[in-house]
Scaffold this motif. Structure first.
Motif, mmCIF file in Angstrom:
data_model
loop_
_atom_site.group_PDB
_atom_site.id
_atom_site.type_symbol
_atom_site.label_atom_id
_atom_site.label_comp_id
_atom_site.label_asym_id
_atom_site.label_seq_id
_atom_site.Cartn_x
_atom_site.Cartn_y
_atom_site.Cartn_z
ATOM 1 N N ILE A 161 7.556 48.987 91.084
ATOM 2 C CA ILE A 161 8.287 50.096 90.474
ATOM 3 C C ILE A 161 7.425 50.762 89.402
ATOM 4 O O ILE A 161 6.867 50.089 88.533
ATOM 5 N N VAL A 162 7.320 52.085 89.487
ATOM 6 C CA VAL A 162 6.650 52.869 88.456
ATOM 7 C C VAL A 162 7.724 53.555 87.625
ATOM 8 O O VAL A 162 8.612 54.219 88.172
ATOM 9 N N SER A 163 7.663 53.385 86.319
ATOM 10 C CA SER A 163 8.653 54.003 85.435
ATOM 11 C C SER A 163 7.947 54.854 84.387
ATOM 12 O O SER A 163 6.807 54.580 84.016
ATOM 13 N N ALA A 164 8.643 55.883 83.932
ATOM 14 C CA ALA A 164 8.105 56.745 82.881
ATOM 15 C C ALA A 164 9.218 57.100 81.918
ATOM 16 O O ALA A 164 10.361 57.332 82.330
ATOM 17 N N VAL A 165 8.889 57.150 80.635
ATOM 18 C CA VAL A 165 9.836 57.528 79.589
ATOM 19 C C VAL A 165 9.158 58.536 78.675
ATOM 20 O O VAL A 165 8.050 58.304 78.194
ATOM 21 N N LEU A 166 9.809 59.674 78.452
ATOM 22 C CA LEU A 166 9.288 60.671 77.524
ATOM 23 C C LEU A 166 9.615 60.278 76.085
ATOM 24 O O LEU A 166 10.565 59.514 75.842
ATOM 25 N N PRO A 167 8.865 60.778 75.114
ATOM 26 C CA PRO A 167 9.181 60.493 73.717
ATOM 27 C C PRO A 167 10.613 60.874 73.339
ATOM 28 O O PRO A 167 11.224 60.261 72.470
ATOM 29 N N SER A 168 11.149 61.892 74.017
ATOM 30 C CA SER A 168 12.513 62.339 73.721
ATOM 31 C C SER A 168 13.580 61.505 74.414
ATOM 32 O O SER A 168 14.779 61.711 74.189
ATOM 33 N N GLY A 169 13.178 60.544 75.274
ATOM 34 C CA GLY A 169 14.123 59.595 75.842
ATOM 35 C C GLY A 169 14.410 59.724 77.327
ATOM 36 O O GLY A 169 14.968 58.806 77.931
ATOM 37 N N GLU A 170 14.083 60.848 77.949
ATOM 38 C CA GLU A 170 14.313 60.991 79.390
ATOM 39 C C GLU A 170 13.477 59.957 80.146
ATOM 40 O O GLU A 170 12.352 59.631 79.737
ATOM 41 N N ILE A 202 14.747 55.919 92.113
ATOM 42 C CA ILE A 202 15.968 55.117 92.064
ATOM 43 C C ILE A 202 16.740 55.298 90.753
ATOM 44 O O ILE A 202 17.867 54.814 90.636
ATOM 45 N N SER A 203 16.153 56.018 89.793
ATOM 46 C CA SER A 203 16.863 56.271 88.541
ATOM 47 C C SER A 203 16.276 57.490 87.857
ATOM 48 O O SER A 203 15.055 57.695 87.866
ATOM 49 N N TRP A 204 17.153 58.301 87.301
ATOM 50 C CA TRP A 204 16.753 59.449 86.480
ATOM 51 C C TRP A 204 17.802 59.572 85.376
ATOM 52 O O TRP A 204 18.963 59.827 85.647
ATOM 53 N N LYS A 205 17.360 59.375 84.131
ATOM 54 C CA LYS A 205 18.274 59.409 82.994
ATOM 55 C C LYS A 205 17.861 60.492 82.012
ATOM 56 O O LYS A 205 16.681 60.773 81.823
ATOM 57 N N ASP A 206 18.891 61.087 81.374
ATOM 58 C CA ASP A 206 18.610 62.077 80.346
ATOM 59 C C ASP A 206 18.291 61.381 79.028
ATOM 60 O O ASP A 206 18.226 60.141 78.947
ATOM 61 N N ALA A 207 18.086 62.171 77.986
ATOM 62 C CA ALA A 207 17.675 61.621 76.692
ATOM 63 C C ALA A 207 18.719 60.697 76.086
ATOM 64 O O ALA A 207 18.401 59.845 75.250
ATOM 65 N N LYS A 208 19.974 60.848 76.505
ATOM 66 C CA LYS A 208 21.046 59.989 75.995
ATOM 67 C C LYS A 208 21.223 58.730 76.838
ATOM 68 O O LYS A 208 22.102 57.914 76.556
ATOM 69 N N GLY A 209 20.405 58.585 77.871
ATOM 70 C CA GLY A 209 20.506 57.408 78.727
ATOM 71 C C GLY A 209 21.543 57.538 79.833
ATOM 72 O O GLY A 209 21.896 56.529 80.468
ATOM 73 N N VAL A 210 22.032 58.756 80.078
ATOM 74 C CA VAL A 210 23.046 58.973 81.112
ATOM 75 C C VAL A 210 22.366 59.118 82.467
ATOM 76 O O VAL A 210 21.478 59.961 82.645
ATOM 77 N N SER A 259 5.890 66.667 76.647
ATOM 78 C CA SER A 259 7.183 67.233 77.026
ATOM 79 C C SER A 259 7.485 66.979 78.495
ATOM 80 O O SER A 259 8.594 67.224 78.955
ATOM 81 N N SER A 260 6.482 66.507 79.239
ATOM 82 C CA SER A 260 6.704 66.145 80.643
ATOM 83 C C SER A 260 5.629 65.169 81.080
ATOM 84 O O SER A 260 4.574 65.054 80.439
ATOM 85 N N VAL A 261 5.903 64.485 82.165
ATOM 86 C CA VAL A 261 4.913 63.590 82.755
ATOM 87 C C VAL A 261 5.014 63.716 84.271
ATOM 88 O O VAL A 261 6.104 63.733 84.833
ATOM 89 N N LYS A 262 3.868 63.852 84.913
ATOM 90 C CA LYS A 262 3.791 64.014 86.360
ATOM 91 C C LYS A 262 3.188 62.753 86.966
ATOM 92 O O LYS A 262 2.109 62.310 86.562
ATOM 93 N N THR A 310 7.818 64.968 88.689
ATOM 94 C CA THR A 310 7.575 65.428 87.324
ATOM 95 C C THR A 310 8.857 65.328 86.515
ATOM 96 O O THR A 310 9.851 66.002 86.811
ATOM 97 N N LEU A 311 8.820 64.479 85.503
ATOM 98 C CA LEU A 311 9.955 64.293 84.597
ATOM 99 C C LEU A 311 9.767 65.182 83.378
ATOM 100 O O LEU A 311 8.740 65.114 82.705
ATOM 101 N N GLY A 312 10.745 66.040 83.123
ATOM 102 C CA GLY A 312 10.689 66.904 81.952
ATOM 103 C C GLY A 312 11.940 66.776 81.112
ATOM 104 O O GLY A 312 12.896 66.094 81.497
ATOM 105 N N LYS A 313 11.949 67.436 79.978
ATOM 106 C CA LYS A 313 13.131 67.415 79.120
ATOM 107 C C LYS A 313 14.295 68.157 79.764
ATOM 108 O O LYS A 313 15.455 67.836 79.531
ATOM 109 N N GLU A 314 13.963 69.157 80.576
ATOM 110 C CA GLU A 314 14.998 69.989 81.174
ATOM 111 C C GLU A 314 15.480 69.477 82.528
ATOM 112 O O GLU A 314 16.592 69.771 82.951
#
Length: 322
Positions: free
Chosen positions: A31-40, A52-60, A130-133, A162-166
């Motif tokens: 499993i490869v996981s990534a977390v942005l500084p803002s929490g996504e 298998i998972s995509w969460k927003d900054a609040k962990g939802v 602000s994003s990671v690809k 690509t995981l971004g804040k938006e």
């Protein structure tokens, strides 16, 4: 040691590095996981390059994953975002893919993690990524012997998440590495998490032609001018009337929950098994159909043809309301 009153202070004055995206490989390198500084955050299983998972900054959590989903590489994952290639469903009348299993082999092959790249945002006070690809690769060399026999073509795939804040972007580059032409289909099988299927509608598919795969016989018709609602088993392949650039949105309780923008993916599949999920062995809980809707961007109506050395690219961006 002699205490120097004028010792250098440059080190102390150097500002700290801006927050960076954290990327990890875990679960026995599966499993490869990534977390942005803002929490996504996002998690991708190398088996199938399945998100298998995509969460927003609040962990939802934004994606639906079956409680019985297999993430051990024993079978395709039920939920998240599996990747369909080189055939959508089964195509017994298409000689080149007729021997392949349902939805092809991309979702049941082990991909390589090719690495990450990041971007920084200057519009935020804290700066940082602000994003990671994340890039993943699959080629003929990665396939099982059975898959090679069923589809004996030289190819290369690069799948980027690509995981971004938006939101979350997924794209695929397909290359013909062989000496003869071949055809394919592809689709991003997104299981979006919702609160109540009875309270959602889907906009952007109004007055659009669609194939109804639930009707017997399978029929082609045109949707009404109102947004699509779900009230029973649904399996439809839409060709949006406003073209591939028009967004498709999932609205819940009158508020936009997801927006999907496509690039070179002309079709949108809408799927919900309703109570027929009882016939799907790895679907759980049995009332889980109430909390999910599949809105899947793909190129699945007809075939994409690649000559030797040619490439094709398609993708989507899913934006989630906060």
């Amino acid at each position: 040691m002699v205490d120097r009153p004028k010792k250098p202070t440059a080190l102390a004055a150097t500002p700290g590095l801006a927050p960076q995206a954290q990327v990890n490989i875990s679960h026995s390198n599966s499993i490869v996981s990534a977390v942005l500084p803002s929490g996504e955050a996002v998690e991708i299983l190398l088996y199938g390059a399945t998100i298998i998972s995509w969460k927003d900054a609040k962990g939802v959590e934004k994606l639906w994953l079956s409680e019985k989903a297999k993430t051990d590489g024993s079978k395709a994952v039920r939920g998240g975002i599996p990747l369909v290639f080189p055939v959508f469903g089964k195509a017994p009348d298409h000689a080149a893919t007729s021997k392949l299993p349902q939805h092809g082999f991309a979702r049941t092959s082990t991909w390589e993690f090719l690495g990450k790249s990041t971007s920084e945002s200057s519009s935020t006070k804290e700066g940082g990524d602000s994003s990671v690809k994340l890039d993943f690769g699959l080629s003929s060399n990665n396939l099982s012997e059975d898959s090679k026999k069923a589809w004996p073509h030289e190819f290369g795939l690069i799948y980027s998440v690509t995981l971004g804040k938006e939101g979350l972007a997924t794209s695929i580059v397909v290359r013909n590495e062989g000496e003869s032409a071949w055809e394919f289909q592809t689709l991003m099988h997104s299981y979006l998490r919702i609160a109540d299927i009875s309270k959602i509608s889907i906009t952007g598919l109004e007055s659009s032609s669609y194939i109804d795969k639930v009707s017997s016989p399978i029929s082609t018709t045109t949707s009404p001018s109102e947004p699509v609602t779900i009230s029973g088993t649904t399996d439809r392949v839409y060709t949006p009337a406003r073209g591939p650039d028009a967004p498709v949105a999932v609205v819940e309780g009158g508020k936009k929950k997801f927006s999907i923008v496509r690039d070179n993916l002309n079709e949108v599949v809408v799927w919900n098994p309703w109570v027929d999920c009882k016939n799907i062995g790895d679907f759980a809980p049995l009332d889980g159909y109430k909390q999910m809707i599949c809105v899947e961007a793909g190129a699945v109506k007809g075939w994409q043809k690649l000559e030797a050395g040619e490439t094709w690219e398609g993708g989507q961006v899913i934006t989630a309301a906060i």
